[in-house]
Design an enzyme around this catalytic site. Structure first.
Site, PDB file in Angstrom:
ATOM      1  N   ARG A 262      42.442  32.070  53.194  1.00  0.00           N
ATOM      2  CA  ARG A 262      42.668  32.747  54.466  1.00  0.00           C
ATOM      3  C   ARG A 262      41.372  32.934  55.228  1.00  0.00           C
ATOM      4  NH1 ARG A 262      47.365  37.157  52.775  1.00  0.00           N
ATOM      5  NH2 ARG A 262      48.659  35.592  51.721  1.00  0.00           N
ATOM      6  N   ARG A 277      38.942  41.872  50.276  1.00  0.00           N
ATOM      7  CA  ARG A 277      39.418  40.930  51.294  1.00  0.00           C
ATOM      8  C   ARG A 277      38.517  39.712  51.259  1.00  0.00           C
ATOM      9  NH1 ARG A 277      42.593  41.501  55.845  1.00  0.00           N
ATOM     10  NH2 ARG A 277      42.717  43.736  55.576  1.00  0.00           N
ATOM     11  N   GLU A 349      46.837  46.970  48.994  1.00  0.00           N
ATOM     12  CA  GLU A 349      48.084  46.212  48.945  1.00  0.00           C
ATOM     13  C   GLU A 349      47.942  45.081  47.921  1.00  0.00           C
ATOM     14  OE1 GLU A 349      49.312  44.638  52.759  1.00  0.00           O
ATOM     15  OE2 GLU A 349      50.379  43.020  51.732  1.00  0.00           O
ATOM     16  N   SER A 352      53.600  42.217  48.681  1.00  0.00           N
ATOM     17  CA  SER A 352      54.404  42.411  49.867  1.00  0.00           C
ATOM     18  C   SER A 352      55.702  41.689  49.556  1.00  0.00           C
ATOM     19  CB  SER A 352      53.685  41.769  51.051  1.00  0.00           C
ATOM     20  OG  SER A 352      54.197  42.246  52.260  1.00  0.00           O
ATOM     21  N   ARG A 390      42.915  42.308  43.885  1.00  0.00           N
ATOM     22  CA  ARG A 390      43.122  43.751  44.003  1.00  0.00           C
ATOM     23  C   ARG A 390      43.679  44.346  42.723  1.00  0.00           C
ATOM     24  NH1 ARG A 390      45.338  43.583  50.241  1.00  0.00           N
ATOM     25  NH2 ARG A 390      43.375  42.861  51.149  1.00  0.00           N
TER      26      ARG A 390
END
Length: 430
Positions: A262, A277, A349, A352, A390
């Site tokens: 990403r 991130r 997070e 999802s 994470r």
RNA sequence: GGAAAGGUGGCAGAGCGGUUGAAUGCGUCGGUUUCGAAAACCGAUAUGCCCGCAAGGGUAUCGGGGGUUCGAAUCCCCCCCUUUCCGCCA
């Protein structure tokens, strides 16, 4: 993609749904364009029918050696030119409408709380408790390098900022998590494991909804017209593109481990310290191809499959139900799993879980058929189970000890040669 | 990367300018027969869109895109994929 026929019959429902997401969509304009396309289509097809009939007549006349053949040909040619002209007009109008449809988000399900942004999300569950430390817990960016299992400096050396190297027991721990996640899903939750391409056709990104709207969020290899996947969702969801699956094979439950790439354009500076991130991370994803009648209930089952992993790792987490304003473009209802990070004093997070209803199925052309019935679009669901960095952060930070070591949760020990505690490894700290 | 051969319905496999959305076989579904089953026989069996209450009709689709033609699965061009051989390589 939304259903145009549905938009025609209940435009107000869509108006309300778009408004709830904070999107202004000109529904009336869409309906007018649709009307125009349909009219052009009708004209083009009528003309084409005439051309076809004329051609057929010429064929018959020619075989009988008729004399009026040349004259008939000229007439048919004129008719054909007109048909072609109208058809080009139809094609242009149809493409334009399609492009407008591709950037419309999926309407959320009725039960999704209406809200403007992340502040409208609701905590619907919380598991465990914040661990109590008799000392000041460290953040993973201190813990990891100190243990010699995480190396940011050298990652930056080879790839720039936003990357991390795992080393020694860090790399092994990551691999253990991946293996254990996959093993639980396949052995206990009924998933089939896949290994899929990490580079895909841009068309796949249209299928799952990243394109055309979010083109700046991922890496593209222009010379080969391929993109690096931002999630396994993309290749896995597109696996059955163009197929008509038999109803009794549903639900298909697939799991895959892939790296995810990403660009995180525009995210520089916010929560980017350490490995919260990064531009590349590993993730185990679960994807369902299921029936419309069961999909809403299936989402809760899927969410449970992700949650049980955190529970067995002994990690404190909470479940967020996203509001309409924070739900992703393609999703109709999303639950986020957030794990507690004591070192950064924040929730991260790690999953999802979403239901896409028939939104992706329309884009990617995923259908199923009841015995003797007509083909219809199926529903897709997916969720992270789980995202690696994470999880690793939470695991290190929540299970850290006063001496700087980290205890290994029991389920992972068999994957680490029985290792119960990660301590500094003098041999590799150089 | 070079050479060659191919890509047709769920599968196999014909067709190579004119009622061909496509022969034939297999598979699948329904029926006849049977106490039941097998076999045999009869029939049905792609998808999207448009018109229609329906029956039905129209249109598009033979890897994808463009072209020639009154008319293309069939001829021409470009691209993609598969297989085999060579080269390279984990």
């Amino acid at each position: 993609m939304i259903d145009l026929a549905a938009l025609r019959t209940e435009p107000d429902r869509f108006r309300a749904a778009f408004a709830a997401r904070g999107e202004s969509v000109e529904v009336a304009g869409l309906l007018a364009a649709d009307e125009q396309v349909r009219a052009l289509k009708h004209r083009a097809e009528t003309l084409r029918a005439e051309v076809n009939a004329a051609s057929k007549a010429i064929g018959q006349a020619a075989r009988q050696g008729g004399s009026a053949v040349e004259e008939a040909k000229a007439k048919a040619r004129a008719l054909g030119d007109e048909a072609k002209r109208v058809d080009e007009e139809r094609d242009a109008a149809e493409r334009a409408l399609h492009e407008r449809l591709l950037v419309l988000p999926n309407p959320c399900l009725a039960e999704v709380p209406v809200g403007k942004d992340a502040t409208g999300n609701r905590v619907v569950a919380e598991w465990g408790a914040k661990p109590a430390f008799g000392f000041a817990p460290k953040a993973h960016w201190d813990l990891g390098p100190a243990l010699g299992i995480m190396d940011f400096d050298r990652a930056a050396k080879v790839a720039g900022s936003g990357f991390v190297c795992l080393r020694g027991n860090g790399a092994r721990l990551s691999r253990a998590l991946i293996s254990w996640f996959l093993d639980v899903h396949t052995a206990e939750h009924g998933y089939q494991e896949w290994q899929v391409p990490y580079l895909v056709h841009p068309q796949c990104m249209v299928g799952t909804g990243q394109l055309p709207k979010f083109h700046d969020q991922f890496y593209a290899c222009k010379a080969d017209d391929l993109v690096l996947i931002p999630t396994a969702e993309v290749p896995v969801t597109n696996l059955h593109t163009g197929e008509i699956l038999e109803a009794e094979t549903l639900p298909l439950k697939y799991t895959a481990h892939t790296p995810c790439f990403r660009r995180e354009a525009g995210a520089a500076g916010i929560g980017t310290r350490g490995m919260t991130r990064v531009h590349q991370f590993d993730k185990v994803e679960v994807v369902w191809f299921t029936r419309p009648e069961t999909s809403a209930a299936d989402l809760l089952t899927l969410r449970g499959h992700a949650e049980v992993l955190l529970q067995r790792l002994g990690l404190h987490y909470r479940v967020l139900e996203l509001c309409t304003g924070d739900t992703g473009f393609a999703s109709a209802h999303t639950y986020d799993l957030e794990v507690w990070s004591p070192g950064t004093n924040s929730w991260l997070e790690v999953s999802s879980c979403s239901i896409f209803t028939d939104f992706q199925a329309r884009r990617a052309n995923l259908r199923f058929r009841e015995k003797g019935g007509k083909p219809q679009f199926l529903h897709t669901l997916n969720g992270s189970a789980l995202a690696l960095p994470r999880c690793l952060i939470a695991l290190l930070e929540q299970h850290q000890q006063a001496d700087g070591s980290v205890s290994v949760p029991a389920p992972l020990r068999p994957y680490l040669g029985g290792l119960e505690r990660i301590t500094g490894n003098a041999a590799v700290t150089g």
